[in-house]
Design a protein around this motif. Structure first.
Motif, PDB file in Angstrom:
ATOM      1  N   LYS A   1       0.818  -1.212   0.000  1.00 46.57           N
ATOM      2  CA  LYS A   1       0.000   0.000   0.000  1.00 46.57           C
ATOM      3  C   LYS A   1       0.855   1.268   0.000  1.00 46.57           C
ATOM      4  O   LYS A   1       0.357   2.347  -0.324  1.00 46.57           O
ATOM      5  CB  LYS A   1      -0.935   0.002   1.211  1.00 46.57           C
ATOM      6  CG  LYS A   1      -0.244   0.128   2.572  1.00 46.57           C
ATOM      7  CD  LYS A   1      -1.258   0.049   3.711  1.00 46.57           C
ATOM      8  CE  LYS A   1      -0.589   0.154   5.074  1.00 46.57           C
ATOM      9  NZ  LYS A   1       0.012   1.460   5.307  1.00 46.57           N
ATOM     10  N   ASP A   2       2.141   1.151   0.364  1.00 45.78           N
ATOM     11  CA  ASP A   2       3.030   2.312   0.425  1.00 45.78           C
ATOM     12  C   ASP A   2       3.935   2.415  -0.797  1.00 45.78           C
ATOM     13  O   ASP A   2       4.862   3.230  -0.808  1.00 45.78           O
ATOM     14  CB  ASP A   2       3.895   2.242   1.695  1.00 45.78           C
ATOM     15  CG  ASP A   2       3.064   2.419   2.959  1.00 45.78           C
ATOM     16  OD1 ASP A   2       2.104   3.204   2.927  1.00 45.78           O
ATOM     17  OD2 ASP A   2       3.380   1.766   3.972  1.00 45.78           O
ATOM     18  N   PHE A   3       3.677   1.604  -1.827  1.00 47.62           N
ATOM     19  CA  PHE A   3       4.542   1.606  -3.007  1.00 47.62           C
ATOM     20  C   PHE A   3       4.584   2.978  -3.667  1.00 47.62           C
ATOM     21  O   PHE A   3       5.664   3.510  -3.974  1.00 47.62           O
ATOM     22  CB  PHE A   3       4.070   0.555  -4.010  1.00 47.62           C
ATOM     23  CG  PHE A   3       4.835   0.565  -5.302  1.00 47.62           C
ATOM     24  CD1 PHE A   3       6.107   0.017  -5.378  1.00 47.62           C
ATOM     25  CD2 PHE A   3       4.292   1.141  -6.438  1.00 47.62           C
ATOM     26  CE1 PHE A   3       6.828   0.037  -6.563  1.00 47.62           C
ATOM     27  CE2 PHE A   3       5.005   1.168  -7.632  1.00 47.62           C
ATOM     28  CZ  PHE A   3       6.270   0.606  -7.696  1.00 47.62           C
ATOM     29  N   ASP A   4       3.416   3.580  -3.925  1.00 44.33           N
ATOM     30  CA  ASP A   4       3.379   4.890  -4.583  1.00 44.33           C
ATOM     31  C   ASP A   4       4.069   5.958  -3.736  1.00 44.33           C
ATOM     32  O   ASP A   4       4.770   6.830  -4.264  1.00 44.33           O
ATOM     33  CB  ASP A   4       1.931   5.302  -4.858  1.00 44.33           C
ATOM     34  CG  ASP A   4       1.272   4.427  -5.910  1.00 44.33           C
ATOM     35  OD1 ASP A   4       2.013   3.799  -6.697  1.00 44.33           O
ATOM     36  OD2 ASP A   4       0.029   4.356  -5.937  1.00 44.33           O
ATOM     37  N   LYS A   5       3.864   5.886  -2.414  1.00 43.51           N
ATOM     38  CA  LYS A   5       4.517   6.837  -1.505  1.00 43.51           C
ATOM     39  C   LYS A   5       6.030   6.702  -1.596  1.00 43.51           C
ATOM     40  O   LYS A   5       6.769   7.698  -1.617  1.00 43.51           O
ATOM     41  CB  LYS A   5       4.039   6.585  -0.078  1.00 43.51           C
ATOM     42  CG  LYS A   5       4.588   7.575   0.948  1.00 43.51           C
ATOM     43  CD  LYS A   5       4.352   7.082   2.367  1.00 43.51           C
ATOM     44  CE  LYS A   5       2.880   6.903   2.656  1.00 43.51           C
ATOM     45  NZ  LYS A   5       2.643   6.470   4.063  1.00 43.51           N
ATOM     46  N   ALA A   6       6.512   5.462  -1.643  1.00 46.66           N
ATOM     47  CA  ALA A   6       7.948   5.208  -1.720  1.00 46.66           C
ATOM     48  C   ALA A   6       8.535   5.758  -3.014  1.00 46.66           C
ATOM     49  O   ALA A   6       9.600   6.400  -3.012  1.00 46.66           O
ATOM     50  CB  ALA A   6       8.226   3.707  -1.611  1.00 46.66           C
ATOM     51  N   MET A   7       7.838   5.532  -4.135  1.00 44.82           N
ATOM     52  CA  MET A   7       8.345   6.001  -5.422  1.00 44.82           C
ATOM     53  C   MET A   7       8.353   7.523  -5.498  1.00 44.82           C
ATOM     54  O   MET A   7       9.267   8.122  -6.085  1.00 44.82           O
ATOM     55  CB  MET A   7       7.505   5.419  -6.557  1.00 44.82           C
ATOM     56  CG  MET A   7       7.613   3.907  -6.706  1.00 44.82           C
ATOM     57  SD  MET A   7       9.321   3.303  -6.867  1.00 44.82           S
ATOM     58  CE  MET A   7       9.820   4.134  -8.392  1.00 44.82           C
TER      59      MET A   7
END
Length: 238
Positions: A207-213
């Motif tokens: 769920k945090d993939f977009d935040k990480a990118m």
């Protein structure tokens, strides 16, 4: 009813579903053992929802065992629903039809019920089914929220980190030592972990993939890290 997915009767008389045969019918690309472990994570319990079967007996020569797990009909229905595919829907409807057929056969040897008893039974079954469905949906939501990154997504983040550091170095025409580059990687990884609320990059949730990118795309080293790199350069020149 023609057998769409392999089932068999257990010693207690209940109907069980061949886990491997269901996996094959659903057309799941993930290897059976990994897939079944993932399904268990939705909240199913051994000896309640499924039973592990011995792989030493009835194993074809040179082949795999025909059965790895015996799943209850309820678990098989829920697992089929979780797939969210046409095959999953077909399997779930098949298991529902099996249940209805079994109930009709059982009713043939049971004394007739009064209208009030029939209504009460219908309401009890509906309430039980609704509670079960709600529990499955809650477990699915929780699983989706907390599942780890897929291998491909983790690779994308790792490459993004390397790309961000290399871009920063090239953009400023820096000649850095291994220790100085290590300071940059420590900076970006530390910030990435802090933003995603984890201790190590491998713990980042899907769920945090977009935040990480987004963090990687916006990253610039902190003032402290830039000063540390400068101090390293001065030490080398001295």
């Amino acid at each position: 009813m023609n057998e769409l997915i392999k089932t068999f009767k257990k010693n207690d008389g209940t109907v069980a579903v061949d886990g491997r045969d269901l996996h094959d019918f659903l057309g799941v690309e993930t290897p059976y053992t990994q897939w079944f472990d993932r399904m268990i994570a939705y909240g199913f319990t051994e000896s309640v929802d499924f039973t592990g079967l011995s792989q030493k007996s009835e194993k074809p020569q040179g082949g795999r065992p025909t059965v790895d797990h015996a799943m209850t009909l309820d678990m098989a229905k829920e697992v089929s629903m979780i797939q969210r595919t046409p095959k999953g829907k077909q399997a779930r409807e098949y298991f529902i039809a099996m249940e209805k057929q079994a109930k009709r056969q059982a009713q043939q040897v049971v004394l007739p019920m009064t209208p009030e008893e029939k209504l009460l039974l219908v309401m009890e079954n509906a309430n039980r089914a609704n509670k079960r469905l709600t529990g499955v949906e809650e477990r699915m939501d929780d699983f989706e929220q907390n599942r780890r990154l897929e291998t491909g997504d983790y690779t994308t983040i790792s490459r993004g980190v390397s790309r961000a550091v290399n871009f920063y170095v090239r953009d400023r025409h820096l000649q850095l030592t291994k220790e100085q580059r290590s300071a940059l990687y420590k900076d970006i990884n530390g910030g990435l972990n802090q933003v995603c609320g984890v201790r190590a990059r491998i713990q980042i949730k899907a769920k945090d993939f977009d935040k990480a990118m987004k963090y990687i795309d916006d990253w610039r080293p902190s003032t402290a890290t830039k000063m540390l790199i400068q101090q390293m350069s001065l030490a080398l020149e001295a």
